[in-house]
Enzyme design. Structure first.
Site, short mmCIF file in Angstrom:
data_model
loop_
_atom_site.label_atom_id
_atom_site.label_comp_id
_atom_site.label_asym_id
_atom_site.label_seq_id
_atom_site.Cartn_x
_atom_site.Cartn_y
_atom_site.Cartn_z
N ASP A 377 0.94 -1.14 -0.15
CA ASP A 377 0.16 0.04 -0.24
C ASP A 377 0.83 1.05 0.01
O ASP A 377 1.96 1.13 0.23
CB ASP A 377 -0.78 -0.07 1.29
N ASP A 652 -5.30 -7.60 4.36
CA ASP A 652 -4.16 -8.06 3.77
C ASP A 652 -3.87 -9.62 4.04
O ASP A 652 -2.83 -10.10 3.39
CB ASP A 652 -3.08 -7.12 4.12
N ASN A 716 37.05 -35.60 -5.11
CA ASN A 716 37.75 -36.40 -4.09
C ASN A 716 37.39 -38.04 -4.91
O ASN A 716 38.30 -38.98 -4.46
CB ASN A 716 37.45 -36.20 -2.95
N ASP A 745 35.71 -29.51 7.38
CA ASP A 745 34.47 -28.86 7.84
C ASP A 745 34.39 -28.01 8.88
O ASP A 745 33.47 -26.84 8.76
CB ASP A 745 33.45 -30.15 8.46
#
Length: 906
Positions: A377, A652, A716, A745
């Protein structure tokens, strides 16, 4: 209702719970039916409460007795459950198995003098480190998400003796607003349009109350609710009883007072929670992330058996071959994918909270970044959201105090859906306390007809001291004029409202609209002296008496925000219930380009196909109702857009449900905040721009990990296959693969703190599944080429060709493999030249460098020796540098080729 609207309503009603065939709690159903049949006085007695509500002390006692008003599925996972789940991963389970095998081979079977605990301790430490970090990251992410949700928790207005607040003055009853989680059976609450029903309730009073039960039944049309239901005794289903309302539903229109009869798990919805509460549908991003794991698992299912068979047949040690194959499988498993995704989303949510953007659903961040159309709006986005009353006019355009008095009474006395226009009227009149008291002496409220988005007006019935009744109506200009048959002139006399007079009044309204003023019309109607209640339809045949005009000045930052959205590839579309003249005027003042205007009555007669074309041409949609808003969002999504919808009203909610990203503001009504994925603490488009940037940053950092993982793991796999086929020994021991995988990791935990290049942030980002496979096949084999060069160096240069020298070979590949994986982090994280054109963030630099240092140092340590590594000769490191530099150059060249070929990198 038009054919187009009926068709849309039947196809696209709110998503609800399919409760057909569910086993209901018979005792609960009987209790609810009994409560629904009791009179208001009887139910108050039953619950040991009064029409004025519980005292604070009684409420606290009942909260301790019944617990918080929460349904089980809304509660966060306990930390001890998370802790246990953190250790149930392929990585930690394989490590535990290897630890058990090492205990048997190194501690249990050998003679006391030959026993060694080194491997057991090292592997056990890896289990604790991996599981502990995973738990901490997920625990902190959940903690952050829970804290953010609490910032925007819904509250309810509860009657509480001795707790008078400013808003209680209309009803004259003491009340306070409290979190819905603190409500208890026996509390008396007030409801208005836009409110969520916070618990199961029995109505004590109701005025034109309509409730949407779509969340429970899927039925789109609202249901009328009332204090007395003549057919209640015939209803076996509590949901069909007009005297009861239930958790999860919401008020569409009208007002009510009700007593809470059940909370939390004891509600109708709570009793069904385990049966009917399902996980939310997966987004394209969720499916994409899952597909990465599936892709690698498929490769693993093919490659791991090959590795096992090749090593078993060539080395004739099937036990070692099996353990190596298992370690390869673990190395190929993206065990940190979920952790990295969650950490990125949680960090993004915390950063966005600092910018006044609260993320209710973490996965909405990615859709935020992918958004290419934002519908909103004009109020609060293009304008300041500080509406002020500036004129009160009679039907000839002159200032009129009579119009002001009646408009004020209408706004102050109504108890339904309050809005900024009503508040502006009330605030304006507060400057005249004497006039205010005179009005209260002259008029007494009897009843009202609440505002709704079809009639677009509200009316209040008042009584005068002489016993006469007057209905005061205020609403949209066109609707009030259409409902009027008479016209009050400036001199006070009344005449018929002719066609010419209607046209003149509409032209006058348009003239004011063209200056940026928003007008509401005010009318009145004399009612019979016996009238004490009114209903829809009674506000026809009005006497039009004038207008009130409001100004909401353009926002100073609107143009900057519009330009910023455009620069980030986001189209802005204005969807408003206001008329097109005012809207275009505001757009003109902030330099918003109006490419076309589509009105609600035009949308009404368009088919879905026609609307899909029309939404692309227009940038302003005016005088639209809630269903039309939802159709517009649906049409844009059908055209392939990722659509955000920003709203704060009850009208809405449907559009938010249809959008990819529902955005509300903290001051919005309950149903809007409930439907939203994201809540703004500040009503400002610039805040949204910051959120979009953060959403794209989160998405980019997740894509970095995914592409690093798939390319590295694929490379790999190829290296392991070649090494297994040609070497007379294992290229690395199982423990080497696991340690290498763990160190790499751990370095990836820094990715959520990395930045993104400007060119990546400049365009919306959606998940592209085909890009993952392209990247893996194009970039993955590069690492294998340099792995093979390392094999050649260790074989020919350092003569590591026999089982007696396998430790040297394995140590050489261990270090090169870890450093090449670390190097690729720098190469993949940016489309630019690393370090020259794009610097990694400090956390990424520190953790990756630390991982590389640990990898290089490990063969020289006692821990390295314990797992079968050995110190490498100095000459090795010259070859290592050459291999890594060559890898970096080739990877950069491949990157340039890839971007030219596929027109994207991440």
């Amino acid at each position: 209702m038009s054919t187009a609207k009926s068709e849309y309503l039947s196809k696209h009603h709110h998503r609800g719970i399919d409760i057909a065939g569910i086993d209901h709690d018979d005792a609960l159903v009987k209790k609810l039916r009994r409560y629904g049949l009791l009179s208001p006085d009887e139910i108050l007695t039953e619950l040991t409460t009064t029409s004025h509500g519980l005292t604070s002390r009684d409420s606290l006692q009942r909260l301790n007795q019944f617990g918080r008003n929460e349904i089980v599925h809304e509660r966060p996972t306990p930390w001890w459950v998370q802790f246990g789940q953190a250790f149930v991963t392929p990585f930690t389970l394989i490590l535990a198995a290897l630890s058990a095998i090492s205990y048997i081979t190194d501690v249990w079977l050998p003679a006391p003098a030959d026993r060694s605990w080194a491997k057991v301790i090292i592997i056990g430490s890896m289990v604790l480190l991996s599981g502990g970090l995973r738990f901490w990251q997920e625990f902190q992410s959940q903690k952050a998400a829970t804290a953010l949700r609490r910032l925007v928790q819904n509250r309810s207005n509860v009657l509480r003796p001795g707790k008078r607040q400013s808003h209680a003055s209309k009803s004259g009853q003491d009340s306070e607003r409290i979190p819905v989680t603190h409500l208890v059976p026996g509390d008396v609450i007030t409801l208005a349009a836009g409110d969520m029903i916070p618990a199961d309730i029995r109505l004590l009073s109701a005025d034109d109350l309509y409730v949407s039960q779509a969340a429970l039944t899927g039925e789109a049309m609202p249901v009328a609710k009332m204090v007395a239901d003549p057919s209640a005794a015939d209803n076996t289903d509590p949901l069909e009883m007009a005297t009861l309302c239930f958790t999860g539903t919401n008020v569409v229109s009208g007002t009510a007072q009700a007593v809470i009869i059940a909370t939390g798990a004891n509600t109708y919805l709570g009793s069904l929670a385990q049966q009917v509460i399902q996980d939310r549908p997966l987004t394209s991003f969720d499916k994409g992330v899952n597909s990465v794991g599936t892709l690698l698992v498929r490769f693993m299912l093919v490659m791991v058996p090959l590795v096992f068979l090749i090593n078993g047949l060539t080395k004739h040690d099937w036990q070692s071959a099996f353990l190596f194959a298992v370690a390869v499988a673990v190395g190929l498993t993206p065990e940190l994918l979920a952790v990295v995704v969650t950490a990125n989303l949680a960090k993004g949510a915390v950063l966005m909270a600092r910018k006044k953007v609260i993320i209710k659903k973490l996965n909405a961040i990615q859709n935020f970044g992918a958004m290419d159309v934002l519908c909103t709006d004009k109020t609060g986005t293009l304008t300041e959201n500080h509406i002020a009353l500036v004129r009160h006019l009679d039907t000839e355009g002159n200032d009129s105090n009579r119009v002001l008095d009646l408009a004020y009474l209408n706004s102050f006395l109504q108890t339904g859906l309050s809005n900024l226009l009503d508040q502006a009227l009330v605030d304006y009149y507060h400057d005249f306390p004497d006039n205010q008291q005179k009005l209260f002496d002259r008029y007494r409220k009897l009843d009202e007809i609440p505002f709704d988005f079809t009639r677009r007006r509200l009316s209040v019935l008042v009584a005068k001291p002489d016993g006469t009744r007057l209905l005061i109506c205020k609403g949209a200009v066109e609707e009030v004029i259409a409902a009027s048959t008479k016209l009050e002139h400036a001199d006070g006399h009344t005449g018929p409202l002719t066609v010419a007079a209607r046209q003149r009044l509409i032209q006058m309204a348009d003239k004011f609209n063209a200056t940026g003023l928003r007008l509401l019309a005010v009318g009145s109607k004399s009612m019979p002296a016996t009238a004490s209640a009114v209903e829809a339809g009674d506000d026809e045949g009005l006497n039009l008496i004038g207008f009130v005009a409001f100004l909401d000045p353009p926002k100073a930052t609107a143009k900057q925000a519009i330009d910023a959205l455009k620069s980030y590839g986001i189209q802005l579309k204005i969807i408003t219930g206001d008329n097109e003249v005012v809207t275009q005027r505001v757009c003109q003042e902030v330099d918003f380009p109006v490419t076309g205007v589509l009105l609600g009555h035009q949308i009404e007669h368009l088919s879905d196909k026609q609307l899909s074309h029309a939404v692309e041409q227009a940038s302003v949609f005016a005088k639209v109702d809630p269903l039309q808003k939802a159709r517009l969002i649906k049409a844009l999504r059908t055209n392939g857009h990722t659509v955000g919808y920003m709203g704060d009203g009850v009208n809405d909610a449907a559009a938010m449900h249809q959008s990819d990203v529902g955005i509300s503001v903290d001051g919005g009504v309950d149903i809007a905040k409930e439907a939203a994925d994201i809540v703004l603490l500040k009503h400002d488009l610039m805040v949204l721009v910051d959120g979009v940037i953060q959403g794209r940053t989160v998405f980019g950092n997740i894509m970095k990990y995914i592409k690093m993982t798939v390319s590295s793991n694929f490379g790999n796999m190829l290296s392991v296959l070649v090494a297994s086929a040609f070497l007379p020994f294992l290229p690395m021991l199982p423990i080497h693969l696991l340690v290498q995988n763990l160190i790499y990791d751990l370095s990836q935990f820094s990715l959520p703190w990395d930045g993104m290049d400007k060119e990546f942030l400049a365009t919306p980002r959606e998940w592209d599944a085909t890009g993952i496979a392209q990247f893996m096949l194009s970039i993955g084999p590069l690492s294998s080429i340099f792995d093979l060069l390392t094999f050649a160096v260790m074989w020919f240069v350092f003569s590591a060709q026999t089982a007696a020298h396998q430790s040297l070979f394995q140590s050489g590949w261990f270090v090169e493999g870890l450093l090449s994986q670390t190097l690729i982090v720098y190469m993949i994280r940016t489309q630019r030249i690393p370090f020259v054109q794009s610097l990694p963030s400090r956390p990424v630099l520190i953790l990756t460098m630390l991982a590389a240092a640990v990898g290089v140092a490990l063969p020289f340590t006692t821990a390295g020796s314990a797992i079968g590594l050995q110190p490498l000769p100095i000459a090795y490191f010259g070859w290592l540098v050459a291999i890594l530099v060559g890898y970096a150059v080739v990877a950069q060249l491949a990157k340039v080729w890839y971007v030219r070929r596929f027109n994207r990198w991440l």
